[in-house]
Design a protein around this motif. Structure first.
Motif, PDB file in Angstrom:
ATOM      1  N   ILE A  14      31.625  38.734  21.074  1.00 43.86           N
ATOM      2  CA  ILE A  14      31.085  38.729  19.792  1.00 43.86           C
ATOM      3  C   ILE A  14      29.706  38.549  19.937  1.00 43.86           C
ATOM      4  CG2 ILE A  14      30.574  36.166  18.646  1.00 43.86           C
ATOM      5  CD1 ILE A  14      33.171  35.195  19.817  1.00 43.86           C
ATOM      6  N   ASP A  15      28.913  40.317  19.892  1.00 48.34           N
ATOM      7  CA  ASP A  15      27.456  39.560  19.648  1.00 48.34           C
ATOM      8  C   ASP A  15      26.824  38.663  18.856  1.00 48.34           C
ATOM      9  OD1 ASP A  15      25.910  41.493  20.059  1.00 48.34           O
ATOM     10  OD2 ASP A  15      25.603  42.578  19.160  1.00 48.34           O
ATOM     11  N   GLU A  16      25.496  38.359  19.164  1.00 46.88           N
ATOM     12  CA  GLU A  16      24.957  37.287  18.417  1.00 46.88           C
ATOM     13  C   GLU A  16      25.986  36.099  18.314  1.00 46.88           C
ATOM     14  OE1 GLU A  16      21.996  37.625  18.630  1.00 46.88           O
ATOM     15  OE2 GLU A  16      21.418  40.401  18.413  1.00 46.88           O
ATOM     16  N   ILE A  17      26.258  35.909  19.197  1.00 47.69           N
ATOM     17  CA  ILE A  17      26.961  34.276  18.780  1.00 47.69           C
ATOM     18  C   ILE A  17      25.838  33.144  18.879  1.00 47.69           C
ATOM     19  CG2 ILE A  17      26.749  33.684  21.131  1.00 47.69           C
ATOM     20  CD1 ILE A  17      29.858  32.531  21.690  1.00 47.69           C
ATOM     21  N   HIS A  18      25.637  32.837  18.540  1.00 50.59           N
ATOM     22  CA  HIS A  18      24.489  31.846  17.787  1.00 50.59           C
ATOM     23  C   HIS A  18      24.335  31.824  16.495  1.00 50.59           C
ATOM     24  CE1 HIS A  18      21.499  35.272  18.291  1.00 50.59           C
ATOM     25  NE2 HIS A  18      21.149  34.676  17.163  1.00 50.59           N
ATOM     26  N   ALA A  19      25.194  33.391  15.977  1.00 48.17           N
ATOM     27  CA  ALA A  19      24.665  33.487  14.145  1.00 48.17           C
ATOM     28  C   ALA A  19      26.408  33.206  13.795  1.00 48.17           C
ATOM     29  CB  ALA A  19      24.856  34.974  14.003  1.00 48.17           C
ATOM     30  N   PHE A  20      27.392  32.190  14.902  1.00 47.05           N
ATOM     31  CA  PHE A  20      28.253  32.356  13.862  1.00 47.05           C
ATOM     32  C   PHE A  20      28.279  30.412  14.774  1.00 47.05           C
ATOM     33  CE2 PHE A  20      29.338  36.930  15.282  1.00 47.05           C
ATOM     34  CZ  PHE A  20      29.803  36.898  13.516  1.00 47.05           C
ATOM     35  N   ALA A  21      28.886  30.114  16.078  1.00 47.76           N
ATOM     36  CA  ALA A  21      28.415  29.227  16.555  1.00 47.76           C
ATOM     37  C   ALA A  21      28.317  27.950  15.619  1.00 47.76           C
ATOM     38  CB  ALA A  21      27.686  29.040  17.581  1.00 47.76           C
ATOM     39  N   GLY A  22      27.017  28.267  14.713  1.00 50.76           N
ATOM     40  CA  GLY A  22      26.838  26.827  14.112  1.00 50.76           C
ATOM     41  C   GLY A  22      27.068  26.086  12.938  1.00 50.76           C
ATOM     42  N   ASP A  23      27.833  27.104  12.048  1.00 47.86           N
ATOM     43  CA  ASP A  23      28.867  26.752  11.108  1.00 47.86           C
ATOM     44  C   ASP A  23      29.778  27.322  10.902  1.00 47.86           C
ATOM     45  OD1 ASP A  23      29.042  29.900  10.595  1.00 47.86           O
ATOM     46  OD2 ASP A  23      26.754  30.010   9.951  1.00 47.86           O
TER      47      ASP A  23
END
Length: 561
Positions: free
Chosen positions: A59-68
């Motif tokens: 999962i690339d740029e995981i922070h873009a997913f985990a917060g929503d």
């Protein structure tokens, strides 16, 4: 990847390409969570057969997913793929901007039994090797003038935090003779790709973008990043800063151009947080029961119906659902049955009549698009799609005046509207156009608002501030000279019965405080990132006593962070 065959699969990939992939699956498949969902629920089993061979998920740029919600949706899809594959998938998350990596690792791993590890190499360039400047220019027109005159002959990437500002700045730069390209989410994929490719191949040019160019898209070697006003978080700033300094012999750099005093404060505060090493923690949404309902429906499509209790073996171990009581999850199932979204014959769950009516159109596209979006019109020049605009663009104009849009930095006059198909037909126009999009106005976080308070109450002058920024900051510090470095300040005007409580606690907390005040029977309450304003005709001091007693009974209002 050397020695490995890689393919791309998403909504814009042609069916012929997908058929080729199905016939000869690659070693690596680049895709999106939504495309994985489509593969799982499709009537064509070939997509599921490909996923049965999955072993590793990156999962690339995981922070873009985990917060929503997209993060929980992705993990639920991974649960279903793991069940199909008959193995626990190795999970790898990549990010350069995570403030709480241990917590995010726990979220990503879920119930998995394997070894868990955070790999965090040295961050690389330190503060001394990074060139950051903050300038105050007062207006967007002045910002365009500065951009047109600075760093000529170089490739400049300019970030704005709204689509409207991207279009406006693009028009200003084009009027100044700058070669400019635009990128934002409401431009069509073809338009964005054309702009990004042209920018990658050009030299003396500017591309103006929202966060669409913040993550991963290759636009070639950049010389400069320029930020109009300030992003909403340190994490976002780090992503944008990281677009520069990639060539040998170059340094990371970013020029902030503040177009208002509030933007100047926000940018200065954000840079203070960044210099201190702070990065916002990622917090997954709590209790995503709506996604549990969506996953039940998707699973019933995927399997052509499932046993009334079989859903638990597919989804029950996902922490978002496992942390709920079985009674709560069963209540969601009963709701879907009562509303006839799902149907049960006593042994199996399948789609009901209401579910077919609500979600069955276009091969259950609405079920795959589980995240709501604003109502938009597709903008067409002939058969070419230029992008989308919010329907409010057409609702707010006068009937006797033509609607002129700005799309891709060019003006287009609307010749016809099809409200049923939500299509707007346009032709090129002279003059300036304007398009509107409804964005979710994002208030400042608690940490950022407190950093603004610190900038206003401390005497230090940052070497990153330009002369104009220093002069404006001096003026702002004089205006807010009443602030106390360690305590909140409350102004009480007995003549107007107005109280101003300067909390500098951020939009969310101040909204909660305003709600608490309303619970005391006060209707005239407003809030911002910095203060709560109260007007009460029965006496301010007695009101303050009531508010304090109310808040002390509900101590959670003081749990800031």
């Amino acid at each position: 990847m050397v020695g490995r065959r890689c393919e791309v699969w998403h909504g814009d990939i042609a069916p012929s390409v997908k058929n080729r992939i199905k016939a000869d699956p690659p070693d690596v498949l680049l895709t999106t969570p939504e495309s994985l969902e489509v593969m799982l629920i499709s009537k064509d089993p070939a997509g599921r057969e490909i996923l049965k061979g999955a072993r590793i998920v990156v999962i690339d740029e995981i922070h873009a997913f985990a917060g929503d919600d997209r993060g929980w949706h992705l993990l639920a899809v991974m649960e279903r793929i793991g069940r199909l594959a008959g193995r626990e998938l190795q999970r790898i998350g990549l990010s350069a901007t995570v403030g709480n990596p241990i917590e995010l690792l726990t979220w990503l791993a879920g119930h998995c039994d394997g070894t868990r590890q955070v790999v965090q190499p040295d961050a690389g360039a330190n503060l001394a090797e990074t060139r950051i400047e903050l300038d105050y220019v007062a207006t967007l027109q002045n910002a365009a003038l500065v951009i047109s005159r600075l760093h000529r002959g170089e490739k400049r990437l300019v970030f704005c935090d709204s689509r409207g500002r991207v279009e406006e700045l693009g028009n200003e730069l084009r009027d100044l003779g700058v070669t400019v390209f635009l990128s934002h989410s409401s431009l069509s994929a073809e338009e964005r790709k054309t702009s990004e490719q042209a920018f990658a191949e050009a030299q003396d040019c500017v591309i103006v973008s929202t966060s669409t160019l913040e993550l991963g898209i290759d636009v070639g070697d950049l010389d400069r990043v320029i930020q109009i006003d300030a992003p909403h978080s340190v994490a976002s700033f780090l992503q944008r800063l990281g677009r520069t300094g990639r060539r040998s012999g170059t340094t990371r750099n970013c020029l902030f151009l503040a177009t208002s005093e509030n933007a100047l404060l926000k940018a200065a505060a954000l840079l203070e947080l960044w210099a201190s090493g702070f990065v916002e923690p990622i917090r997954p949404p709590a209790r995503p029961l709506h996604l549990f309902a969506q996953q039940l429906m998707a699973l019933s499509l995927q399997e052509g119906g499932i046993g009334v209790n079989d859903w638990f073996s597919w989804l029950g171990r996902l922490p978002a659902f496992a942390n709920e009581s079985r009674e709560v999850l069963d209540e969601v199932v009963r709701f879907l049955l009562n509303e006839q979204i799902l149907f049960s014959d006593g042994a199996r769950l399948s789609f009901g009549d209401a579910g077919q009516a609500l979600y069955g159109r276009k091969h259950f596209l609405e079920l795959v698009s589980v995240f709501t979006s604003d109502p938009v019109f597709k903008v067409l020049h002939g058969r070419k799609e230029l992008g989308t605009v919010d329907q409010v663009t057409f609702l707010r104009h006068r009937d006797e005046e033509p609607v002129t849009l700005s799309m891709g930095g060019r003006s287009w006059v609307v010749t016809a509207l099809d409200w049923n198909r939500r299509e707007a037909f346009v032709v090129p126009a002279a003059g300036r156009g304007k398009s509107q999009w409804l964005g979710g106005g994002m208030g400042m976080s608690y940490r950022l608002s407190r950093a603004v308070h610190g900038v206003l109450t401390k005497p230090e002058v940052s070497p990153r501030w330009s002369n104009r920024a220093r002069e404006s900051m001096d003026s702002l510090r004089a205006e807010y000279a009443f602030l106390h470095a360690e305590q909140d300040v409350v102004f009480i005007n007995s003549h107007s019965n107005e109280t101003r409580w300067f909390t500098f606690a951020g939009g969310v907390i101040n909204t909660a405080l305003a709600d608490a005040v309303r619970a005391c029977g006060v209707n005239e309450v407003s809030s911002s990132d910095y203060l709560v304003k109260i007007t009460e005709a029965t006496g301010v001091r007695s009101l303050v006593d009531r508010i304090v007693r109310h808040l002390l009974r509900r101590r959670r209002w003081f749990c800031r962070g």
